[in-house]
Structure formats: C-alpha cells, structure tokens
Design a protein around this motif. Structure first.
Motif, short mmCIF file in Angstrom:
data_model
loop_
_atom_site.label_atom_id
_atom_site.label_comp_id
_atom_site.label_asym_id
_atom_site.label_seq_id
_atom_site.Cartn_x
_atom_site.Cartn_y
_atom_site.Cartn_z
N UNK A 7 39.67 1.34 39.43
CA UNK A 7 40.00 0.74 38.14
C UNK A 7 38.85 0.94 37.16
N UNK A 8 37.65 0.47 37.51
CA UNK A 8 36.51 0.55 36.60
C UNK A 8 35.22 0.33 37.37
N UNK A 9 34.12 0.80 36.80
CA UNK A 9 32.80 0.58 37.39
C UNK A 9 31.78 0.44 36.28
N UNK A 10 30.67 -0.26 36.60
CA UNK A 10 29.61 -0.46 35.63
C UNK A 10 28.26 -0.34 36.33
N UNK A 48 44.49 5.27 34.30
CA UNK A 48 45.64 4.40 34.08
C UNK A 48 45.29 3.12 33.32
N UNK A 49 44.01 2.79 33.19
CA UNK A 49 43.63 1.54 32.52
C UNK A 49 42.78 1.77 31.27
N UNK A 50 42.42 3.00 30.99
CA UNK A 50 41.58 3.29 29.82
C UNK A 50 42.23 2.75 28.56
N UNK A 51 41.43 2.09 27.75
CA UNK A 51 41.92 1.56 26.49
C UNK A 51 42.58 0.19 26.61
N UNK A 57 41.60 -7.76 31.28
CA UNK A 57 42.85 -6.99 31.34
C UNK A 57 43.69 -7.34 30.13
N UNK A 58 43.78 -6.42 29.19
CA UNK A 58 44.61 -6.61 28.01
C UNK A 58 45.86 -5.73 28.11
N UNK A 59 46.94 -6.23 27.56
CA UNK A 59 48.22 -5.51 27.58
C UNK A 59 48.57 -5.02 28.98
N UNK A 60 48.51 -5.89 29.97
CA UNK A 60 48.86 -5.43 31.32
C UNK A 60 50.33 -5.06 31.40
#
Length: 125
Positions: free
Chosen positions: A48-51, A63-66, A83-86
């Motif tokens: 999904x994401x990493x930091x 699939x989750x960019x933006x 999580x926006x606009x899931x």
C-alpha cells in the motif's frame, strides 16, 4: 525486536475517509522504513505505502496513489495511513510492517521483518 499495534480499522462508506494508526515499541531506533500492506480474502498480500523513518520519503502502490497518504510522528513512534475516497476494492486486512534494512524503500513484503496483527477495513458501496 519491534512490536507493532494497528488501530483505526472499521466500516466506512465508499467516498468517505478513515485513518489507520500503527504504534511501534521496542527497538524503534532500529527502524529504517515503515510500511502498510493489505490482504483481501483469497488474494496475495499487496503493498500500500511506505515511509522512510529518518527521511520521510514516501512510496505508494499504484492502486492507492492520490487517495491514501502515509505519514509519521517520530516522537510517538507512530505511522498513519489516511484513506480518502476509499472504494469497495480497498476492503482488506491492513498490516503495518517495519524494515531495518538501509536500502531504499521497498514494496516487497519480504523486505519487512516485523509485522502487526492487522486491522480490518471494510468499505461499503
């Protein structure tokens, strides 16, 4: 050892918002990257994401960019996933993970050594 505890999962309507949290404890000074993965029934674990813990550089799955944003609070050893606009297809168990490796941010589950228990996110249409 690093221990991870996720929270914030639940039921959300499509187009709404939800924020997941992951609190780290133990040898947090060894953390290089924190990531979020998810797994839906019958599917492989998906990045999904990493930091970067010390750089704040970020990496996102296509699939989750933006829509999703990863952030951190180093003082509290906590990482967040906004999580926006899931969408219904975002429904899965979401896992927090830690990598101690000094290489660049990774989207591969095998790069992460410590995992949380997961938190269920269900997006209704």
């Amino acid at each position: 050892q690093v221990q991870l505890v996720e929270s914030g999962g639940g039921l959300v309507q499509a187009g709404g918002s939800l924020r997941l949290s992951c609190a780290a404890s133990g040898r947090t000074d060894s953390i290089n990257t924190m990531g979020w993965f998810r797994q839906a029934p019958g599917k492989d674990r998906e990045f999904v994401a990493a930091i970067g813990w010390n750089t704040a550089y970020t990496l996102y799955g296509d699939s989750v960019k933006g829509r999703f944003t990863i952030s951190q609070d180093n003082a509290k050893d906590t990482v967040f996933l906004q999580m926006n606009s899931p969408k219904p297809e975002d429904t899965a168990v979401y896992y927090c993970a830690v990598s101690r490796s000094r290489v660049r941010l990774s989207d591969r589950p095998t790069s992460y050594e410590f995992w949380g228990q997961g938190t269920q996110v269900t997006v209704s249409s």
